[in-house]
Design an enzyme around this catalytic site. Sequence first.
Site, PDB file in Angstrom:
ATOM      1  N   SER A 146       0.825  -1.205   0.000  1.00  0.00           N
ATOM      2  CA  SER A 146       0.000   0.000   0.000  1.00  0.00           C
ATOM      3  C   SER A 146       0.858   1.253   0.000  1.00  0.00           C
ATOM      4  CB  SER A 146      -0.900   0.007   1.242  1.00  0.00           C
ATOM      5  OG  SER A 146      -1.482   1.278   1.440  1.00  0.00           O
ATOM      6  N   LYS A 147       0.381   2.277  -0.689  1.00  0.00           N
ATOM      7  CA  LYS A 147       1.093   3.557  -0.670  1.00  0.00           C
ATOM      8  C   LYS A 147       1.153   4.132   0.743  1.00  0.00           C
ATOM      9  CE  LYS A 147       0.040   4.981  -5.423  1.00  0.00           C
ATOM     10  NZ  LYS A 147      -0.577   6.029  -6.273  1.00  0.00           N
ATOM     11  N   ARG A 148       0.218   3.724   1.590  1.00  0.00           N
ATOM     12  CA  ARG A 148       0.179   4.239   2.962  1.00  0.00           C
ATOM     13  C   ARG A 148       1.074   3.440   3.906  1.00  0.00           C
ATOM     14  NH1 ARG A 148      -4.729   4.627   0.777  1.00  0.00           N
ATOM     15  NH2 ARG A 148      -5.352   2.543   1.451  1.00  0.00           N
TER      16      ARG A 148
END
Length: 503
Positions: free
Chosen positions: A269-271
């Site tokens: 995930s980008k997060r």
Amino acid sequence: MATPDPRTTTATGADVRVRFCPSPTGLPHVGLIRTALFNWAYARHNGGKLVFRIEDTDAARDSEESYQQLLDALRWLEIDWDEGVEVGGPNGPYRQSQRHDIYREVLDKLVAAGLVYESFSTAEEIDARNEAAGRAKQLGYDNYDRDLTDEQKAAFRAEGRQPALRLRVPDHDLTFVDLIRGEVTFPAGSFPDYVIVRPNGVPLYTFVNPVDDALMGVTHVLRGEDLMPSTARQLALYAALIDAGVTTFIPRFGHMPLVLGETGNKKLSKRDPKADLFLHRSSGMIPEGLLNYLALLGWSIGPDRDVFSRDEMVAAFDIADVNPNPARFDQKKAVSINGDHIRMLDGKDFAERLLPYLAAADVFGGAEPTHEQIVLAFRAAPLVQERMQLLGEAPGMLGFLFADEVSYEDDAMKGLPANAAEVLQASVAALEPLEAFTPEAIQEALSAALIDGLELKPRVAYGPPRVAITGRRVSPPLFESMELLGKDESLRRLRTLGEKLAG
């Protein structure tokens, strides 16, 4: 059996042209930079060219800050490019937002050749026709507007409708040979004529991306496997672009494996903090180490070998050797490989790289280190180079050298033996007479006093002096650290902890 289009490029060597074309949204993440790295390595291996352009047509999400961060990330990793933003080239401009006139010219050619047509159907009308024909709604557009007469078009316009533009998709299978995954076929009818320009006149990504590739002479499109479904549409558009005289060939495609998180089977995930390239940099990953690890996300230089240089990667890299299976981001392995590259650094280079991390942690007690502090950092660097995996460990390991007072860590204090005060008192007595305060002299004196005199084992003997000098249970070599501090400061620290424990 379907066969690949014979107009597919056969470019090799210096004729290879690849591209990196991100959207400037958010922070650069490791999956995106892995894509840049593989394109760069393929271009450099072949002696070809890397084009870097920006897909910035989403005004709501794109930002100049993200663009600058992309530049920062690539420059930090020394991933350079031959054409594109910041460096120019013959196919500019290299930002989509500045290419609208170019797209309009290409559209005019496609329309004139009858390869694109006006479509007035609304989503509701498409659904109603599918329902009436007993077709599933998921099948979407039914190519209804392909053969509208001029009268029908005029009637729609009279209603105030503006048409979208759709590509006339070939009525046959589309096959290509993926450079990583082998032959892939999209059966005829697996997708309908699709919109390339919205009714408001704005061209879609599915149009401008292949058009830019075609006009910039891109021969090899190397991208993530999540984009594989769009390849069918690109093949159809490329065939139209050739027929309209816009380009002369179809590029080769290679779809790289997804990068998964450390657990589960979901894309990183980008997060996820591990996706944040700059977080790795701030923790003390060095470009050589991170680049090496990113290369391992889908590729290997050879069996049982994980550590290699940038030049070795370029010499060995072939996109055909990339593994099609998903790659898992392993933080421990990334850090371990970084440690290997730290140990490979020249001593002076390593010391210079430590300074920003020491400064960021305010180890120097001011905005800029003094000359004396820089000299001390350079003298101390060899003591920790073999022990570090991240440059961010430097303040914890070396901070004691620059501190006026030692900060004792809890676990270090808890680990002291019951006779620690006696050990420190004996240490002071042994070191006070020394004239030459060298590591050899310090070790000899302490060994005689603590191991021979108090009959302590080395681990027990040197624990209290280590905590007194550094505040830590684990530290750089003790005798060398004391030499760097000097005799007076070393004795002061030994006395200070001794008095603290005795009082």
